[in-house]
Design a protein around this motif. Structure first.
Motif, mmCIF file in Angstrom:
data_model
loop_
_atom_site.group_PDB
_atom_site.id
_atom_site.type_symbol
_atom_site.label_atom_id
_atom_site.label_comp_id
_atom_site.label_asym_id
_atom_site.label_seq_id
_atom_site.Cartn_x
_atom_site.Cartn_y
_atom_site.Cartn_z
ATOM 1 N N GLY C 46 0.810 -1.212 0.000
ATOM 2 C CA GLY C 46 0.000 0.000 0.000
ATOM 3 C C GLY C 46 0.839 1.255 0.000
ATOM 4 O O GLY C 46 0.471 2.256 0.599
ATOM 5 N N ALA C 47 1.994 1.220 -0.680
ATOM 6 C CA ALA C 47 2.950 2.329 -0.595
ATOM 7 C C ALA C 47 2.783 3.373 -1.692
ATOM 8 O O ALA C 47 2.983 4.553 -1.452
ATOM 9 N N CYS C 48 2.433 2.961 -2.900
ATOM 10 C CA CYS C 48 2.441 3.939 -3.990
ATOM 11 C C CYS C 48 1.192 4.804 -3.961
ATOM 12 O O CYS C 48 1.221 5.931 -4.436
ATOM 13 N N LEU C 95 5.293 11.143 -9.074
ATOM 14 C CA LEU C 95 6.204 10.052 -9.411
ATOM 15 C C LEU C 95 7.014 10.367 -10.658
ATOM 16 O O LEU C 95 8.230 10.142 -10.690
ATOM 17 N N VAL C 96 6.348 10.877 -11.688
ATOM 18 C CA VAL C 96 7.078 11.107 -12.926
ATOM 19 C C VAL C 96 8.044 12.278 -12.783
ATOM 20 O O VAL C 96 9.087 12.321 -13.433
ATOM 21 N N SER C 102 11.806 6.558 -16.915
ATOM 22 C CA SER C 102 11.339 5.187 -16.917
ATOM 23 C C SER C 102 10.063 5.122 -17.721
ATOM 24 O O SER C 102 9.117 5.877 -17.474
ATOM 25 N N LYS C 103 10.010 4.235 -18.712
ATOM 26 C CA LYS C 103 8.811 4.112 -19.547
ATOM 27 C C LYS C 103 7.631 3.705 -18.685
ATOM 28 O O LYS C 103 6.503 4.158 -18.896
ATOM 29 N N ALA C 104 7.910 2.803 -17.739
ATOM 30 C CA ALA C 104 6.817 2.324 -16.893
ATOM 31 C C ALA C 104 6.179 3.484 -16.141
ATOM 32 O O ALA C 104 4.960 3.630 -16.104
ATOM 33 N N ILE C 105 7.011 4.335 -15.566
ATOM 34 C CA ILE C 105 6.483 5.459 -14.785
ATOM 35 C C ILE C 105 5.790 6.450 -15.721
ATOM 36 O O ILE C 105 4.722 6.982 -15.414
ATOM 37 N N ASP C 125 17.009 7.326 -9.637
ATOM 38 C CA ASP C 125 16.971 6.044 -10.323
ATOM 39 C C ASP C 125 16.245 4.968 -9.521
ATOM 40 O O ASP C 125 16.356 3.788 -9.818
ATOM 41 N N CYS C 126 15.499 5.393 -8.506
ATOM 42 C CA CYS C 126 14.677 4.437 -7.769
ATOM 43 C C CYS C 126 13.461 5.174 -7.241
ATOM 44 O O CYS C 126 13.589 6.276 -6.718
ATOM 45 N N VAL C 127 12.272 4.597 -7.421
ATOM 46 C CA VAL C 127 11.074 5.244 -6.902
ATOM 47 C C VAL C 127 10.581 4.600 -5.617
ATOM 48 O O VAL C 127 9.495 4.890 -5.147
ATOM 49 N N LEU C 128 11.378 3.712 -5.055
ATOM 50 C CA LEU C 128 11.060 3.093 -3.767
ATOM 51 C C LEU C 128 9.714 2.376 -3.790
ATOM 52 O O LEU C 128 8.969 2.402 -2.823
#
Lengths: 159, 617, 231
Positions: C46-48, C95-96, C102-105, C125-128
């Motif tokens: 439940g973090a994002c 986030l972006v 990152s394509k995913a983001i 380079d990390c969104v945790l």
């Protein structure tokens, strides 16, 4: 490095993962910081994966993974102390010792930390020197205290 | 140690204490809490005891060392009873005079009496001091009768009678009904009805249940819980025992933040003594009820004041909150039903059981009953711990109890509820201090911190301060809190440093609303409150920073200039020596000058100057 | 034996398996709730907060993450109210702005309706998201990775020493990391960060016009959204 005696800290707590925070608090009190070898022993004796021991060690402000200086100066930056000028005390440290809160002077004499309120708000700004609470601190008083702790005589500028 | 195996054993101890009291002519009450010790109370106590012995007076004069009495700035103090004479700001060197004149001859020494900053007069009796008059001191009042190291003192004031009564006369469900009827609401911040919480835990399935006392008190500027726990730990213990009996728990924890070493010590001693007396352990007071308590220390994390984070901390893990779709009264510590209440909440319970729900509910407002301890700090004359009946207007607290503004500035706002709360402007000072009124106005009671701000306080700087604090204390798990607070701080910093743009004000409002609703736990959800309340009530200050690049309170460093007033400067050179950036130059006895290019506006020179010669524009 | 409960999601009555989360149930029935930190079969964090929904109870609605909310009999869920859509967009925007490369983001941001980014871009380079940490713990059971530090200092790290002392070489962390999916044109040049939304090629309709409907998009390729996996 001399082997650290963990027997008294671990007594009655072996294989009890939930005692991790208490064990680390006792270790911090005993050694002044958390040595890497000791953490490996704690991980083994309590049955907690080493990564989780490190998570706890890094999460709580009580713990320091590097040895602390002989003098621990803790500046309270709570609301009441802030309103009375605790920022000035932090500036004093930066200017006088050239270190940021959380760091130790090169000669290992003084470590400075900030804490978010020690609950002595009517007497702020508060600085705790090792275990002694010092009230109504000013940059001047702090300057003299730091000089004394560093064993320094008055600066050449005063001449 | 006499074991207390029956309620009448408590009576025996009580009458023994009464007997000792009747043989005492005079009692000197000297508070010795953390604050008091920082002011030198320990040395005062030693000096007084030594002096009494030296003059042979210790037979019928007793010294009681207690916890905090609330008027912190006036410490060290001595309260002389009978007579209610209060000596303020006395030190060890005054002990001889006090013993010789007051104790021996009954003389009142004028210079040690409280000097009222408003009237300019000396006041003899504690009860006449305006600071105390407007208060309704239920809990704090008990501190003077109890040496925290003595369980017998607590029993002598009627301690442990409430649990005895509950065990003898009430079924657990009746205890819950009484607490519900009293209207007691949690004193930790959320104000949840305590009786309802206990009822839900009572009804939750499971044999193993817990009660926890939340003494993590992380709000900067709040220290009520420290005071209660240091001064009267048995009141909290007794409250927890009653709660445990009511919900069916047999184990309790007092979770104390490690920044309160004295409170930890006093709790441990109190628990030890209660065990020795048989008031903790198996078959308490001859009943089927068994209960024991342990102190768990925090590791230094504000977020551990949140219930799920606190519980994972006791479980030996990092204090990261979890979703509360299933409440902790059903699944709490180790997944078991758990009642978590604040120190002050527990401390109120014994008196509700002893005196009844109606007695408790007779004080306060319609939906906020009883009293609340507040930590009154900031730019007022009288700071300290204050206990008021719920419903007391802010104005009464700030002006009647607090004595009005320090330094003659205009009081602009109060900040209530710590970092989770908000700022309320002076025009709202007729609002009553209770849970709902403060909430509706955009702030909250929180744990009870009340910081008074005057027109030398910049509200943008206040928002920035709290955002920095919350970013530091955030556990970092969820995006709205970790990243959202970071970005809010980035915007407010831009504004404070003169780079603010009008569209940032709208973005700030929108982001704050998202963080408030989407965050995982209470820390994130309430983090935007300082921003939202200052945007709501002090928009003109934000606009001045953004549109005029001006800080009305002359606080924000990037927007002010420091200069030395040549007419006031005596050339003493103190500022020159003190400046860590070498920005001040000047000859002895001639006016000094600040080089604006080198000046970092750190403010140290202002603190050092004795002639008020440095101006900020 | 499987037990079922009746829940209503966006007005549609569904029979959900007891013990599953609202998010799993919604995806199963073709109702798309954007998510990042969720991995099928792995404990949810439940973090994002992207998967937030409105849980309507007793006339009041509470905003909560659907991945940690277990289905219950009679539950009423709204996944795409105006309030939720706005918050989800704001979270995706945050986030972006943290990790534009990152394509995913980026895909998630476009999917959530982000058109412009109002914050200065950072290049983390990390969104945790915690996917690597949980895969390492629950699937490989290696305990080689964990979240170290608090608040802004939070980062993924391994115990002191060499990672190889703990790692079991399962490559799970790399497979599940959203940052390892780079945009078509490669990392963005500094100063030229922007959202073109062109990688989300299967989504040929405006994301805003069809909120909540699963179109089997390539949302977060490598993300292994359950419906996509099922092919």
């Amino acid at each position: 490095m001399a082997k650290i005696n963990l027997d008294s800290i671990l007594e009655g707590r072996r294989s009890q993962p939930h005692m991790l925070v208490e064990v680390l608090l006792d270790l911090q009190d005993q050694e002044g910081y958390l040595p890497e070898e000791a953490l490996k022993t704690v991980s083994k004796e309590l049955g907690v994966p080493l990564i989780d021991v490190y998570r706890v060690a890094h999460f709580y402000k009580a713990f320091s993974l590097k040895p602390r200086g002989k003098n621990l100066i803790t500046i309270c930056t709570g609301t009441a102390c802030h309103v009375r000028g605790s920022d000035l005390l932090v500036n004093q440290v930066r200017g006088q010792l050239g270190i940021e809160p959380g760091e130790t002077t090169a000669d290992g004499q003084i470590t400075v930390e900030c804490v978010n309120c020690v609950g002595a708000c009517a007497l702020g700004p508060i600085v705790i020197h090792n275990d002694a609470y010092c009230k109504n601190m000013t940059p001047g008083k702090l300057r003299r205290k730091l000089d004394k702790a560093a064993g320094r005589k008055k600066e050449a500028k005063d001449a | 140690m006499p074991r207390v195996s029956h309620a009448k054993d408590l009576e025996i101890i009580r009458s023994q204490a009464d007997g000792r009291k009747s043989r005492t002519r005079l009692e000197l009450v000297i508070p010795n809490g953390t604050c008091c010790q920082a002011s030198g109370s320990a040395a005062l106590i030693d000096a007084v005891r030594a002096e009494l012995a030296r003059q042979g007076l210790q037979q019928d004069v007793s010294v009681r060392v207690t916890g905090c009495l609330g008027f912190c700035e006036q410490e060290p103090m001595i309260l002389v009873e009978p007579g209610n004479i209060l000596y303020c700001q006395v030190s060890a060197k005054d002990a001889a005079e006090i013993v010789s004149r007051t104790v021996k001859k009954g003389e009142v020494i004028d210079t040690f009496l409280f000097l009222d900053p408003v009237s300019g007069k000396r006041i003899e009796k504690e009860a006449d001091i305006p600071f105390y008059k407007a208060q309704s001191r239920q809990l704090i009042h008990m501190n003077r009768f109890v040496d925290p190291f003595s369980i017998e003192d607590y029993i002598a004031t009627g301690g442990y009678q409430a649990i005895a009564k509950a065990l003898k006369e009430f079924k657990p469900s009746a205890v819950i009904a009484e607490v519900k009827a009293s209207g007691l609401r949690g004193r930790g911040g959320a104000g949840f009805p305590t009786g309802r919480k206990w009822e839900e835990a009572h009804e939750a399935p499971g044999d193993e249940k817990y009660v926890i006392c939340n003494a993590d008190e992380g709000d900067p500027g709040a220290y009520m819980d420290r005071c209660v726990l240091e001064a009267n730990p048995h009141a909290v213990l007794e409250g927890m025992m009653i709660g445990a009996y009511a919900v069916g728990a047999s184990k309790g924890y007092i979770y104390v933040r490690r920044e309160y070493p004295l409170a930890v010590k006093h709790c441990r001693i109190a628990i030890q003594q209660a065990r020795e007396y048989g008031l903790l352990g198996e078959n308490i007071l001859g009943s089927n009820f068994s209960f024991d308590v342990e102190v768990a220390r925090g590791g230094g994390a504000f977020v551990c004041g949140e219930s799920t984070a606190l519980m994972t901390s006791i479980e030996g893990k990092v204090g990261e909150p979890r979703a509360k779709d299933v409440h902790t009264v059903r699944e709490g510590l180790w997944g078991r039903p758990t009642v978590l209440n604040n120190v002050e909440t527990w401390a109120n319970v014994p008196s509700i059981v002893l005196n009844g729900a109606k007695w408790f509910a007779s004080r306060g407002t319609e939906r906020s009953k009883g009293t609340k301890i507040l930590a009154l700090t900031g730019r007022v004359k009288n700071t300290g711990l204050v206990e008021i009946a719920m419903g007391t207007p802010i104005r009464t607290i700030v002006y009647d109890i607090g004595g009005g503004p320090k330094n003659g500035n205009r009081i602009k706002a109060v900040q209530t509820g710590g970092p989770s709360g908000g700022c309320l402007p002076e025009r709202l000072f007729d609002l009553p201090v209770d849970f709902d009124a403060l909430w509706d106005a955009g702030s909250m009671m929180g744990s009870g911190g009340m910081v008074v701000m005057d027109d030398k306080t910049c509200m943008v700087d206040v928002a920035r301060y709290f955002l920095k604090f919350l970013l530091d204390e955030s556990c970092g798990k969820c995006v709205p809190c970790r990243v959202g607070i970071d970005r809010m701080l980035e915007i407010v910093t831009d504004i404070a440093e003169g780079r603010g743009r009008p569209e940032q004000l709208d973005l700030l409002q929108e982001l704050a609303e998202t963080v408030a609703e989407a965050s995982l736990c209470g820390l994130g959800k309430s983090a935007p409150n300082p921003v939202l309340s200052t945007l709501r009530y002090f928009m003109e200050e934000y606009k001045a920073h953004v549109l005029e690049k001006r800080c009305p309170a002359a606080v924000c460093k990037a927007l002010v200039t420091y200069s030395i007033d040549a007419e006031k400067c005596t050339g003493c050179g103190v500022c020159l020596k003190a400046c860590p950036h070498d920005s001040i130059t000047g000859e002895k006895k001639k006016p000094h000058v600040i080089d604006a290019a080198l000046c970092q506006r750190c403010g140290i020179c202002i603190g050092e100057c004795k002639f008020d010669a440095i101006t900020v524009l | 034996m499987l037990q079922y409960v009746n829940v209503t999601i966006d007005g549609a009555p569904v029979r959900a398996e007891k013990g599953t989360s609202v998010l799993d149930t919604a995806i199963h029935f073709g109702i798309c709730i954007p998510h990042l930190c969720h991995i099928p079969g792995i404990h949810d964090m439940g973090a994002c907060r992207l998967c937030i929904v409105e849980h309507v109870k007793n006339g009041r609605s509470k905003v909560t993450a659907s991945c940690t909310l277990m289905v219950e009999e009679g539950m009423v869920i709204r996944t795409n109210t105006e309030k939720i859509l706005k918050m989800r967009k704001n979270i995706a925007e945050l986030l972006v702005a943290q990790a534009p490369n990152s394509k995913a983001i980026q895909d998630i941001a476009v999917r959530c309706g982000v058109k412009e980014v109002r914050y200065p871009f950072r290049n983390e380079d990390c969104v945790l998201c915690g996917r690597c940490v949980r895969i390492c713990k629950e699937r490989a059971q290696a305990h080689a990775l964990g979240f170290i530090g608090r608040g802004k200092d939070r980062h993924v790290d391994h115990p002191p020493g060499r990672l190889m002392d703990y790692c079991k070489n399962c490559n799970g962390c790399i497979m599940f990391c959203p940052m390892s999916v780079t945009p078509c044109g490669g990392p963005m040049k500094k100063g030229e960060e922007r959202l073109c939304g062109q990688c989300d090629s299967q989504l040929n309709a405006d994301a805003q016009k069809m909120p909540g409907v699963c179109v089997w998009c390539e949302l977060g390729k490598g993300f292994q959204c359950t419906r996509y996996l099922a092919v």
